[in-house]
Design a protein around this motif. Structure first.
Motif, PDB file in Angstrom:
ATOM      1  N   THR A  79       0.779  -1.234  -0.106  1.00 33.18           N
ATOM      2  CA  THR A  79      -0.187  -0.253   0.105  1.00 33.18           C
ATOM      3  C   THR A  79       0.931   1.359  -0.110  1.00 33.18           C
ATOM      4  OG1 THR A  79      -1.786  -1.141   0.986  1.00 33.18           O
ATOM      5  CG2 THR A  79      -1.935   1.346   1.455  1.00 33.18           C
ATOM      6  N   LYS A  80       2.167   1.045   0.813  1.00 34.22           N
ATOM      7  CA  LYS A  80       2.924   2.497   1.091  1.00 34.22           C
ATOM      8  C   LYS A  80       3.592   2.506  -0.352  1.00 34.22           C
ATOM      9  CE  LYS A  80       3.689   2.879   5.869  1.00 34.22           C
ATOM     10  NZ  LYS A  80       4.803   3.072   6.916  1.00 34.22           N
ATOM     11  N   ALA A  86       2.919   6.587  -6.970  1.00 37.44           N
ATOM     12  CA  ALA A  86       1.954   7.159  -7.845  1.00 37.44           C
ATOM     13  C   ALA A  86       2.581   8.794  -7.999  1.00 37.44           C
ATOM     14  CB  ALA A  86       0.724   7.390  -7.023  1.00 37.44           C
ATOM     15  N   GLU A  87       3.180   9.424  -6.867  1.00 38.73           N
ATOM     16  CA  GLU A  87       3.790  10.529  -7.106  1.00 38.73           C
ATOM     17  C   GLU A  87       5.430  10.585  -6.520  1.00 38.73           C
ATOM     18  OE1 GLU A  87       1.416  14.014  -6.581  1.00 38.73           O
ATOM     19  OE2 GLU A  87      -0.245  12.902  -6.980  1.00 38.73           O
ATOM     20  N   PRO A  88       6.157   9.746  -6.948  1.00 37.36           N
ATOM     21  CA  PRO A  88       7.376   9.683  -5.928  1.00 37.36           C
ATOM     22  C   PRO A  88       8.263  11.211  -5.750  1.00 37.36           C
ATOM     23  CG  PRO A  88       7.548   8.722  -8.187  1.00 37.36           C
ATOM     24  CD  PRO A  88       6.325   9.248  -8.116  1.00 37.36           C
ATOM     25  N   GLN A  89       8.630  11.139  -4.733  1.00 40.40           N
ATOM     26  CA  GLN A  89       9.504  12.341  -4.592  1.00 40.40           C
ATOM     27  C   GLN A  89      10.904  11.765  -3.792  1.00 40.40           C
ATOM     28  OE1 GLN A  89       7.471  15.330  -2.149  1.00 40.40           O
ATOM     29  NE2 GLN A  89       6.070  15.874  -3.864  1.00 40.40           N
TER      30      GLN A  89
END
Length: 132
Positions: A79-80, A86-89
């Motif tokens: 889940t994490k 989905a929007e990696p930083q």
């Protein structure tokens, strides 16, 4: 195999302590900010040590503990990962976290697969070395 997995869990716990506590404290001290600024509060390392201990000593609840912790960890990490990817930083903190979670996921997928293939390996040992 259960001894290998127990050792894997001990290494994961130690690595988690370094990644989530020691490294962030050292980084904060270097920056001159409050020491708890970057600490990632997490107590799964306690469960990992407990499960590693259980895999070695085989109390009656070992199979159930391994099953519950494995399924919970797999669900949480997947889940994490889905949320993060989905929007990696990417920065030093998320990269360390991501690498740690890759090993956590590998450990618990391997543990769960081992439980399915050889469930007797996780049963209590008697004084004569047999499993109950």
């Amino acid at each position: 195999m259960s001894r290998f997995l127990a050792d894997f869990l001990f290494v994961l716990a130690a690595w988690t302590l370094v990644i989530k506590y020691a490294f962030p404290v050292a980084y904060a001290l270097n920056e001159g900010v409050p020491v708890l600024t970057y600490v990632m509060w997490d107590f799964w390392w306690v469960a990992h040590i407990w499960l590693g201990w259980a895999l070695i000593n085989r109390p009656p609840y070992t199979f159930a503990l391994a099953l519950v912790v494995s399924v919970a960890e797999i669900i949480i990490v997947v889940t994490k990962f889905a949320l993060f990817l989905a929007e990696p930083q990417w920065d030093i903190w998320t990269t360390n976290w991501f690498i740690n979670k890759c090993f956590v996921l590998a450990c618990f997928v391997l543990l769960l697969a081992s439980m399915v293939v050889k469930p007797g390996e996780f049963r209590r040992r008697t004084a004569d070395g047999l499993r109950t």
